[in-house]
Enzyme design. Sequence first.
Site: not given
Length: 748
Positions: A18, A113, A420-421, A550, A588, A630, A632, A683
Amino acid sequence: MKKVKSSNQGYPRLGQNREWKRVLESYWKKEISESLFLEKMKELRIGNVRKQTDAGIDLIPVGDFTLYDQMLDMAWMFNLIPERHRTENPASIDCYFSMARGSKSATACAMTKWFDTNYHYLVPEWEGSEPKLNFNKPLDHYLEAKEWADGKPVIIGPYTFIRLSKGYESLEKAAEKLLPLYAQLLQQLEEHGAQIAQVDEPAFVYEETSEDFPIIQSMYSYLDGKVSSLKICIQTYFESPDAYQQLMTLPVSGWGFDFTRGNTIDLMKKHGFPADKFLAAGIIDGRNIWRAKGTESLKLVEFLQKKIKPCELWIQPSCSLIHVPETKEGEVSLPAGVYNSLSFAKEKLAECVLLAGSIDLEAKNRILEWDQAYQELTKYRKSENLSDKVQSFKRKQAFSEREEIQRKAFQLPLLPLTTIGSFPQTKEVRKQRKRFRDGLLSKQEYDAFVKRETKRWIGIQEEAGLDVLVHGEFERNDMVEYFGENLDGFAFTKHGWVQSYGSRGVKPPIIFGDIGWRGSITSELASYSQSLTDKPVKGMLTGPVTILNWSFPRDDQSSEVLASFIAAALRKEVLELEKAGIRMIQIDEPAFREGLPLKKSKQAAYTEWAVNAFRATHWDVQADTQIHTHMCYSEFSEMMDAISDMDADVISIETSRGGGENISTFKEFSYDKMIGLGVYDIHSPRIPAAAEMEKVIEQCLTVLPAGRFWINPDCGLKTRSEEEAIQSLSNMAEAAFNIRDKHTIPTV
């Protein structure tokens, strides 16, 4: 026989460790100057070019590298800069990152997306902007790479760019404004010696391409008349183009197709391929991580050479390799059978080079060895394919009955407040989790730390005034990886990072074997959290469709079957939570919309099995157990029926970043269950004022009955700092209290 070339469409920018993310975030934190930031990014960019030259790739992409997102780059380059982000110098980095992340005074551009992948792009906005060419990014990258490679500049094509934008008057009028800029860009590339330009048009796989073809034809006829020696290769991916025959008449030099999805081979067999054009054949799967099948790949190359007969053949991945990790080197902890079967970006390039040279006997023998790796996987795969045995699931009580039972059970105020969590994972949280994983902290010590953090955040939520609480998910590295680690059939990498959006990277689990539930995953901490408060605490799970979408799935079972196995395991976890006294359970599904096929003709089958997989997780809970979910950063308007069919009692979806577009959906669709439309964008680092969120709530209440409306952020708060999270939640609660005070709110 003509030489076959190896090609690539795009290289992972995130890096094995990364590196790209670290440079980016160092600049955002003002730890490095702008000049040093740009210098470091250039080093990474050139490094990627050199890695591809070292791999032996003949046609190397340049211009695919970005400081944040390629669609954002195009908008910035073409001066499509919303007024709220304009500065004295529109070409400044500050302007660019304001569009990406927002600023104190301006909300970020919408994010959604990229087709049916987990990559998110920034949506270009046309409102109030006059297109012009501020600079030529593909040319800049082409020139700086010339010392190492005569690169292939990569550009997002005009049709795709416009189709994925918003605020333009019409496709035709938008094209009139943009085409001169595309021509100018291509002419400058030609003047500086570029031989080939890769023009990405993935939107050509949509059915609407046939209807839009007259405009598409005029676009490319115009561009063809503006260049002479530069060869344009149109690149499609993720599916096959229905308008194949029409598209083959466009005046371009070559075509790139995805041979791993769709029916491109059948289209070629039926309609042929122009003998005067080169063919970029996406034979190597750019979205999954398994080695190519040697025998099948060789047969396909031979078929293309002998039957299709393009003037030149390129062997390449099916799409950009940003959707897979950079290399499997260093993944020594994986089971040998799994490791030997894997192929990440670096390994996929090696496959392309071998296939391009497959006329050589030694290369052919090495390719055939790929098939042996799959035999090692069979020992992990015992379950039969249940494609015709997946049963349907449905809750015993209708929502109308459950709603009344749950109202009496929970006694929540109107406009209930929740989040949300996930909460911010601080340096201390990551430090202690790493110490636990490295064996420097006992399980007892680590559990005690997690409980202390949980207790602290339960108190923060109560102080803010939230009505339904969460424990914060401090014990979780990633919402999919965490559950995969606690289920059978999943493997995990140490460095398998893939970019999701901006600097956000994920390490998708690898589904390699049979999926099974080992025992309770979440109930102990959920019970502890509930013991700290009289308010409901939600149990938090990731849904089966998201875990599948995912992850990198095994390739010998259908998505429907894999989802059904995951759902069966999660159902046991849901029942464990219920048995432990948790009466609100959030499952979710942020990736539910992501998997929707690009072809409308295939979408009904997908939503049917995806809805059924979600229902399979909770179909037999009690009526007074409230199921939340949820979703998004997706376009929901065309699948509201499917969302309703999921039969969750409460759903929360993103609203704030798209400028309220998802709110307008409910003017047309009367949603019949409880719903929370996210009232602020998590975000972005900006903290919206209570008055700003009040406006969003008021807007929501014009289309939704207040008695079924919940108030929440638009996603989890993991990416934010503690200060940002606490202040934003406090402002959200203040906004809700003000709305309650100002209105006599009708119930349903």
